[in-house]
Design an enzyme around this catalytic site. Sequence first.
Site, mmCIF file in Angstrom:
data_model
loop_
_atom_site.group_PDB
_atom_site.id
_atom_site.type_symbol
_atom_site.label_atom_id
_atom_site.label_comp_id
_atom_site.label_asym_id
_atom_site.label_seq_id
_atom_site.Cartn_x
_atom_site.Cartn_y
_atom_site.Cartn_z
ATOM 1 N N ASP A 176 12.516 50.449 27.171
ATOM 2 C CA ASP A 176 11.205 49.868 27.435
ATOM 3 C C ASP A 176 11.028 49.448 28.884
ATOM 4 O OD1 ASP A 176 10.070 49.754 24.619
ATOM 5 O OD2 ASP A 176 11.945 48.684 24.355
ATOM 6 N N HIS A 227 7.049 43.062 40.146
ATOM 7 C CA HIS A 227 7.520 41.917 40.923
ATOM 8 C C HIS A 227 7.893 40.719 40.041
ATOM 9 C CE1 HIS A 227 6.468 43.423 45.017
ATOM 10 N NE2 HIS A 227 5.736 44.232 44.281
ATOM 11 N N ASP A 272 5.728 46.412 53.088
ATOM 12 C CA ASP A 272 5.363 47.356 52.033
ATOM 13 C C ASP A 272 5.096 48.745 52.616
ATOM 14 O OD1 ASP A 272 4.321 48.609 49.771
ATOM 15 O OD2 ASP A 272 2.408 47.529 49.834
ATOM 16 N N GLY A 307 -4.367 49.371 45.668
ATOM 17 C CA GLY A 307 -4.149 47.991 46.090
ATOM 18 C C GLY A 307 -3.217 47.885 47.278
ATOM 19 N N HIS A 308 -2.775 49.025 47.806
ATOM 20 C CA HIS A 308 -1.812 49.019 48.910
ATOM 21 C C HIS A 308 -2.455 49.527 50.192
ATOM 22 C CE1 HIS A 308 1.698 48.277 46.265
ATOM 23 N NE2 HIS A 308 0.961 48.943 45.386
#
Length: 581
Positions: free
Chosen positions: A72, A100, A217, A389-390
């Site tokens: 999972d 995260h 990132d 979102g990046h």
Amino acid sequence: MSSDPPGPAEHEIELQMNQSAIPDVSPATLEVIPLGGLGEFGMNMMALTWEDSTILVDAGVMFPDPDQLGVDLIIPDLTYVEARRANVKALVLTHGHEDHIGGVPHVMPLFDGPVYGTAMTLALVEPKLEEHGIDAGERLKPVTPRQTVTAGPFTIEFIRVTHSMPDCVALAITTPVGVIVHTGDFKIDQTPLDGEYFDLHRFAELGRQGVLALFADSTNIDRKGFTGPETEVIEAFEELFTSTHGKLVVAAFSSSIYRMQVLVDLAAQFDRKVAFVGRSVVRNAEIAQRLGYLRVPSGVQIRDSDVGSYASQDVLCVTTGSQGEPQAALSRIAIDDHRFVKLGPDDVVVLSARAIPGNEKAIARTMSHIARRGADVITPDMKHVHVSGHGSAEELKLVISLIRPQYFVPIHGEYRQLAQHARVAKRVMSGRDRDLEVLLAEDGDIIQFDRHGARIGGKAPTGRVLIDVTRLGEVGDEVLRDRRHLAGDGLVVAVVGISRHGGALVGEPELVARGYVVDEGQAETLFRDAAGVIAECIEASSHEERTDQGLMTEKLRVELRRFFKKRSGRRPLVLPILMEI
């Protein structure tokens, strides 16, 4: 298929072995160890150690590949954390996405310190802890942007960044050798839906004051230009609200609170009722409304059980399942197996999320099921119904130029993205008084900072731990291998009677197959010959072998696997059962 868990003595020996594999921390040296997230998407976690003090940044999960059957979640190997459990001062979270925070329930039992995060982040962590039976007590410590906290020799400042969900922060960590900036996930959204802007001013101030190292990132480094704001999807959804004559069903990640807000606002504008469908999206919508991050006008929201009471053209369903997950609400809706939401010919289903690599087949299968219901499917390739979102390349360059670090470490991404981000950073900082030094690290690399500079100096134990949430435990490689055999080649059980005293064969062996496909005309001959192999194997074995049940079971298993591979080209999972008579 799985062995018993180790007893206390075995566990102690295992921990001592793990500890011996971890290098001692050099004196007057800051060590930064990425435990996950460098070389893959997900599983983001990092440790910062100074002498006898360690802090952790994020504790994420990664989702399994389709061939990792029965798995999972995947979390980082926590050997490093467990070996230093007495020295871990805090866990610091940047935001509430699964990659995260999904591993927090597995990390919290390994240390006694606080967990810092913004209100939204901790609100998403709480139900995970409850599911695992963990009482956090007073350990969850909410923080706000520009606030600072102290953990051992570290001072951590939280800095507002924009992302695809509310309440996200970067970290400025003051250490004995300098300031480390960790961006978390971010993009620079200049029209945020909640009015909370990216704190570019603080980033610039830190750059002027001096930053030792930037950990940034790298997810979208290969995308040119700037990532669009969350409001960029409004135009495409306005068109869909106008043109759809039946239900509008939108599948998105359950943490996409901003996307939910866009959809709720449009539903109110176009006189549609909103139903949140799916356990995780319902839970996250409730949390976001409670904290004020999702505003739903009075009378707009309905329960999923009320969907059938309204005309189709008056309903919007926001649901989970954008990745084709079998148990998600959209997958059940697609096969007409949902209790309350049914699809019809005038309905439109929108997949408002990018396809995670590896999920393409599951998504295509879900789309085909939706088509069988007569509904239309809209994907991000067809209309602009999703925005990342990046930050893209220009945003990443801007952050580097504001921070102006001495050292740069790209994080969050596959190695090709880390390498490209490193090249871009060098170009951005070229021509300065001091050239930027790039440390291109991978999971487990020990990045050392001291008065002499920075280097990668050794390796800490890292890896992946496979989690089966139904067992609330780890899935070992042996279990995973057996599951693959079962799924691919089936199972053959051989029931063999043997004499209790001499170990001789008693009667004819009986073979039962499940999921093992052979030509119907050959099956009888194949299993008769397999019984002959069993008889020959027992007859050729010594008395000691025949009377050692464990040894004989393994010998039969090997011989039968070799036989089936030779005769049929397939390798079923063979399970001999010896019955003493």
